[in-house]
Design a protein around this motif. Structure first.
Motif, PDB file in Angstrom:
ATOM      1  N   TRP A   1      77.481  52.094 -25.268  1.00 35.08           N
ATOM      2  CA  TRP A   1      78.146  52.150 -26.566  1.00 35.08           C
ATOM      3  C   TRP A   1      78.663  53.559 -26.863  1.00 35.08           C
ATOM      4  O   TRP A   1      79.725  53.726 -27.490  1.00 35.08           O
ATOM      5  CB  TRP A   1      77.204  51.667 -27.666  1.00 35.08           C
ATOM      6  CG  TRP A   1      77.115  50.172 -27.723  1.00 35.08           C
ATOM      7  CD1 TRP A   1      76.124  49.386 -27.205  1.00 35.08           C
ATOM      8  CD2 TRP A   1      78.060  49.288 -28.322  1.00 35.08           C
ATOM      9  NE1 TRP A   1      76.390  48.057 -27.447  1.00 35.08           N
ATOM     10  CE2 TRP A   1      77.573  47.970 -28.125  1.00 35.08           C
ATOM     11  CE3 TRP A   1      79.264  49.468 -28.996  1.00 35.08           C
ATOM     12  CZ2 TRP A   1      78.259  46.843 -28.606  1.00 35.08           C
ATOM     13  CZ3 TRP A   1      79.949  48.349 -29.467  1.00 35.08           C
ATOM     14  CH2 TRP A   1      79.442  47.058 -29.267  1.00 35.08           C
TER      15      TRP A   1
ATOM     16  N   LYS B   1      81.954  53.831 -25.094  1.00 35.40           N
ATOM     17  CA  LYS B   1      83.012  53.132 -25.826  1.00 35.40           C
ATOM     18  C   LYS B   1      83.543  54.003 -26.969  1.00 35.40           C
ATOM     19  O   LYS B   1      84.762  54.103 -27.182  1.00 35.40           O
ATOM     20  CB  LYS B   1      82.485  51.805 -26.361  1.00 35.40           C
ATOM     21  CG  LYS B   1      83.471  51.015 -27.234  1.00 35.40           C
ATOM     22  CD  LYS B   1      82.881  49.669 -27.649  1.00 35.40           C
ATOM     23  CE  LYS B   1      83.739  48.979 -28.709  1.00 35.40           C
ATOM     24  NZ  LYS B   1      85.115  48.694 -28.229  1.00 35.40           N
ATOM     25  N   ALA B   2      82.627  54.647 -27.694  1.00 34.60           N
ATOM     26  CA  ALA B   2      83.043  55.510 -28.803  1.00 34.60           C
ATOM     27  C   ALA B   2      83.886  56.677 -28.299  1.00 34.60           C
ATOM     28  O   ALA B   2      84.899  57.031 -28.920  1.00 34.60           O
ATOM     29  CB  ALA B   2      81.811  56.020 -29.554  1.00 34.60           C
TER      30      ALA B   2
ATOM     31  N   ASN C   1      85.906  64.017 -37.303  1.00 26.74           N
ATOM     32  CA  ASN C   1      85.587  63.935 -35.872  1.00 26.74           C
ATOM     33  C   ASN C   1      84.919  65.217 -35.386  1.00 26.74           C
ATOM     34  O   ASN C   1      85.269  65.790 -34.353  1.00 26.74           O
ATOM     35  CB  ASN C   1      86.841  63.649 -35.039  1.00 26.74           C
ATOM     36  CG  ASN C   1      86.514  62.983 -33.715  1.00 26.74           C
ATOM     37  OD1 ASN C   1      85.416  62.460 -33.521  1.00 26.74           O
ATOM     38  ND2 ASN C   1      87.466  62.988 -32.796  1.00 26.74           N
TER      39      ASN C   1
ATOM     40  N   THR D   1      81.633  56.456 -34.671  1.00 23.87           N
ATOM     41  CA  THR D   1      82.883  56.011 -35.289  1.00 23.87           C
ATOM     42  C   THR D   1      82.984  56.508 -36.729  1.00 23.87           C
ATOM     43  O   THR D   1      84.049  56.948 -37.183  1.00 23.87           O
ATOM     44  CB  THR D   1      82.985  54.478 -35.236  1.00 23.87           C
ATOM     45  OG1 THR D   1      82.940  54.048 -33.863  1.00 23.87           O
ATOM     46  CG2 THR D   1      84.283  53.989 -35.869  1.00 23.87           C
TER      47      THR D   1
ATOM     48  N   ARG E   1      83.918  60.082 -36.652  1.00 27.37           N
ATOM     49  CA  ARG E   1      85.334  60.242 -36.284  1.00 27.37           C
ATOM     50  C   ARG E   1      86.255  59.914 -37.452  1.00 27.37           C
ATOM     51  O   ARG E   1      87.215  60.635 -37.718  1.00 27.37           O
ATOM     52  CB  ARG E   1      85.655  59.343 -35.084  1.00 27.37           C
ATOM     53  CG  ARG E   1      87.139  59.335 -34.690  1.00 27.37           C
ATOM     54  CD  ARG E   1      87.377  58.627 -33.368  1.00 27.37           C
ATOM     55  NE  ARG E   1      86.949  57.246 -33.394  1.00 27.37           N
ATOM     56  CZ  ARG E   1      87.682  56.229 -33.861  1.00 27.37           C
ATOM     57  NH1 ARG E   1      88.880  56.441 -34.365  1.00 27.37           N
ATOM     58  NH2 ARG E   1      87.223  54.988 -33.818  1.00 27.37           N
ATOM     59  N   GLU E   2      85.922  58.854 -38.180  1.00 27.15           N
ATOM     60  CA  GLU E   2      86.827  58.380 -39.224  1.00 27.15           C
ATOM     61  C   GLU E   2      86.641  59.094 -40.558  1.00 27.15           C
ATOM     62  O   GLU E   2      87.604  59.254 -41.317  1.00 27.15           O
ATOM     63  CB  GLU E   2      86.624  56.871 -39.425  1.00 27.15           C
ATOM     64  CG  GLU E   2      87.052  56.032 -38.225  1.00 27.15           C
ATOM     65  CD  GLU E   2      86.820  54.544 -38.428  1.00 27.15           C
ATOM     66  OE1 GLU E   2      86.114  54.180 -39.413  1.00 27.15           O
ATOM     67  OE2 GLU E   2      87.338  53.749 -37.636  1.00 27.15           O
TER      68      GLU E   2
ATOM     69  N   TYR F   1      77.382  53.707 -31.486  1.00 29.81           N
ATOM     70  CA  TYR F   1      78.837  53.563 -31.654  1.00 29.81           C
ATOM     71  C   TYR F   1      79.226  53.629 -33.125  1.00 29.81           C
ATOM     72  O   TYR F   1      80.194  54.309 -33.501  1.00 29.81           O
ATOM     73  CB  TYR F   1      79.279  52.230 -31.043  1.00 29.81           C
ATOM     74  CG  TYR F   1      80.714  51.852 -31.319  1.00 29.81           C
ATOM     75  CD1 TYR F   1      81.744  52.341 -30.521  1.00 29.81           C
ATOM     76  CD2 TYR F   1      81.036  50.992 -32.368  1.00 29.81           C
ATOM     77  CE1 TYR F   1      83.066  51.983 -30.762  1.00 29.81           C
ATOM     78  CE2 TYR F   1      82.348  50.631 -32.622  1.00 29.81           C
ATOM     79  CZ  TYR F   1      83.361  51.134 -31.822  1.00 29.81           C
ATOM     80  OH  TYR F   1      84.673  50.781 -32.072  1.00 29.81           O
TER      81      TYR F   1
ATOM     82  N   GLN G   1      85.673  56.745 -25.551  1.00 35.59           N
ATOM     83  CA  GLN G   1      86.961  56.196 -25.111  1.00 35.59           C
ATOM     84  C   GLN G   1      87.911  56.005 -26.292  1.00 35.59           C
ATOM     85  O   GLN G   1      89.132  56.104 -26.145  1.00 35.59           O
ATOM     86  CB  GLN G   1      86.748  54.865 -24.385  1.00 35.59           C
ATOM     87  CG  GLN G   1      86.042  54.965 -23.055  1.00 35.59           C
ATOM     88  CD  GLN G   1      86.859  55.717 -22.017  1.00 35.59           C
ATOM     89  OE1 GLN G   1      86.578  56.867 -21.706  1.00 35.59           O
ATOM     90  NE2 GLN G   1      87.890  55.081 -21.493  1.00 35.59           N
ATOM     91  N   GLU G   2      87.348  55.744 -27.463  1.00 34.59           N
ATOM     92  CA  GLU G   2      88.161  55.544 -28.658  1.00 34.59           C
ATOM     93  C   GLU G   2      88.423  56.841 -29.413  1.00 34.59           C
ATOM     94  O   GLU G   2      89.019  56.831 -30.487  1.00 34.59           O
ATOM     95  CB  GLU G   2      87.487  54.522 -29.574  1.00 34.59           C
ATOM     96  CG  GLU G   2      87.429  53.137 -28.960  1.00 34.59           C
ATOM     97  CD  GLU G   2      86.708  52.120 -29.837  1.00 34.59           C
ATOM     98  OE1 GLU G   2      86.353  52.453 -30.988  1.00 34.59           O
ATOM     99  OE2 GLU G   2      86.493  50.986 -29.362  1.00 34.59           O
ATOM    100  N   GLY G   3      87.955  57.966 -28.844  1.00 30.89           N
ATOM    101  CA  GLY G   3      88.297  59.257 -29.414  1.00 30.89           C
ATOM    102  C   GLY G   3      87.184  60.019 -30.084  1.00 30.89           C
ATOM    103  O   GLY G   3      87.409  61.121 -30.615  1.00 30.89           O
TER     104      GLY G   3
END
Length: 472
Positions: free
Chosen positions: A408, A411-412, A369, A361, A364-365, A357, A414-416
């Motif tokens: 995990w 979850k990542a 991404n 993340t 992505r940030e 994750y 799902q957050e984009g």
């Protein structure tokens, strides 16, 4: 024959993955093919090193036979399909396709790799092909390996040959797998050939590898093929022991050296200024010629493979550095064993599922991404035969490992996060460099004496997860 439940039964899975998610596994030529001296193949550095120092390999076992994929690729691919693979990554052996690294192409190898690709496609398994997975041809190593600009050019020619031969069928290409590993193993820590301990030469190897990567990307795009080209990096997060300034600084140096040294030029087309300043301060900069940085800037990838096994935990130095010894990354940090960490007791590595994750993340940030996938994740187990019951390895520990990381990953997403798949290392227990068959990772157990493949419980679980595109 594994018969997974009907897909309609899984419409309310707790962890449902995006449509067309990549389910599969990864391997490499040297670790799986065998036939090391057959089919016109030239020697690579693993063949040479074993001949020189067989004692450096666990139980004196070489890759000569490996997992016999060269002979058994058809039945192996059928087994992949049986456990739900829709994708599979392996590598081409440079020394098999071009035995001396440049020049005449080995037509037996051309035919072999063509048949492997066609067999995968016929079984609805998309081939992902990596061009270099630690296996430098001996003839190229004699020129200096990745220290040599001549080898960089020869590699670009090899890549060009591969694209011309198979670019009509292979849509996902990767220039290198874990390019930091030959740097660490071959030029810093003495666990790969040529067993050099010299930071500045290591920096040269790292820089020239990125030049080779960028040259291959240029060759690929020049052919205007219908596909993507990327690189596979082992992005091991560097977690500081605490938020103390000294610990954070130490973790940042580790991250610069081991992660961002390849991640930033691959994705952003440039090196971190912090890394350049660090190398200049300590007089460790590799030689850079006119045009090199422009070449690297044009080598940004379409797709990133992420290998993740365990975290890197870092603390500030506890003791004074012996400056009479070799200059090494560990002059600037110490490793830290976090109390209460979850461990794989059969391998000695920490299990930290959240690392997936955190990597996704970060991509992505901080890295646009970029489209990516988990290209390796796995749990090695020594002495796995002790878990055999009624002829099958009951590896519930591996199922739990995969579930934890996929949770995990989910979850990542799902957050984009733009993560498109998950590949386990590996399909069948395979030869693993100096460790040979010490640690087993596969969905299928390999009997070394008979070469019999037997599905483990994890393979059966994976078949169901893949068909359902998720799990509870």
């Amino acid at each position: 024959m594994i018969s997974p439940p009907d897909k309609s039964e899984f419409t309310t899975m707790k962890y449902q993955f995006p449509e067309n998610f990549w389910w599969g596994s990864a391997s490499s030529a040297t670790q799986s093919e065998g036939a090391a001296f057959d089919g016109g193949k030239g020697d690579n550095i693993w063949d040479l090193w074993y001949q020189e120092q067989p004692n450096r390999f666990f139980n004196n076992v070489s890759a000569t036979k490996a997992s016999t994929f060269y002979q058994n690729y058809q039945t192996d691919i059928a087994l992949m399909k049986e456990i739900g693979h829709n994708t599979f990554r392996t590598s081409f052996s440079w020394s098999r396709l071009i035995p001396t690294g440049r020049g005449e192409v080995n037509q037996e190898a051309v035919a072999f790799y063509g048949k492997v690709i066609d067999e995968l496609i016929a079984n609805d398994i998309e081939p992902f092909i990596c061009l270099f997975h630690f296996d430098m041809p001996v003839a190229m190593q004699e020129l200096g390996g990745w220290e040599s600009r001549e080898v960089v050019e020869a590699y670009a020619d090899f890549a060009d040959v591969c694209f011309k031969l198979y670019g009509d069928r292979v849509k996902h290409w990767f220039t290198f797998n874990e390019p930091i590993v030959p740097v660490e193993g071959g030029y810093l820590y003495d666990f790969h050939y040529p067993n050099v301990v010299d930071f500045k030469r290591a920096a040269t190897v790292a820089f020239n590898t990125m030049l080779a990567h960028a040259e291959a990307v240029k060759r690929y795009r020049a052919q205007q093929l219908d596909g993507q080209i990327g690189i596979i990096l082992n992005l091991t997060p560097s977690y500081p022991r605490s938020q103390n300034t000294a610990d954070v600084k130490a973790a940042n140096i580790a991250d610069l050296l081991f992660n961002r040294s390849f991640l930033d030029p691959s994705v952003k087309g440039e090196y971190p200024q912090e890394l350049i300043a660090f190398l200049q301060e300590h007089d460790q900069m590799p030689a850079c010629q006119e045009g090199d940085l422009a070449t690297i800037a044009a080598g940004n990838v379409d797709l990133l493979g992420v290998n993740y096994y365990q975290p890197r935990r870092i603390q500030a130095k506890l003791h004074t550095v012996n400056t009479d010894g070799p200059f090494l990354p560990e002059w600037f940090f110490d490793y830290y064993e976090m109390p209460g960490r979850k461990m794989n007791p059969h391998r000695g590595w920490e299990i930290y599922e959240q690392g997936v994750y955190d990597i996704l993340t970060n991509l992505r940030e901080n890295y646009g991404n970029i489209p990516c996938y988990i290209s390796e994740n796995g749990m090695g187990v020594e002495g796995e035969e002790k878990f055999i019951e009624n002829g099958q390895v009951k590896d519930d520990y591996r199922i739990d490992f995969i579930k934890g990381h996929l949770t995990w990953l989910h979850k990542a997403v799902q957050e984009g996060a733009n993560c498109k798949g998950y590949h386990l290392w590996t399909f069948i227990d395979n030869w693993s460099w100096a460790n040979a068959y010490k640690n087993r990772y596969g969905f299928y157990r390999l009997d070394l004496e008979t070469q019999t493949r037997t599905v483990k419980r994890s393979g059966e679980w994976f078949a169901q997860a893949s068909k359902a595109n998720g799990f509870d």
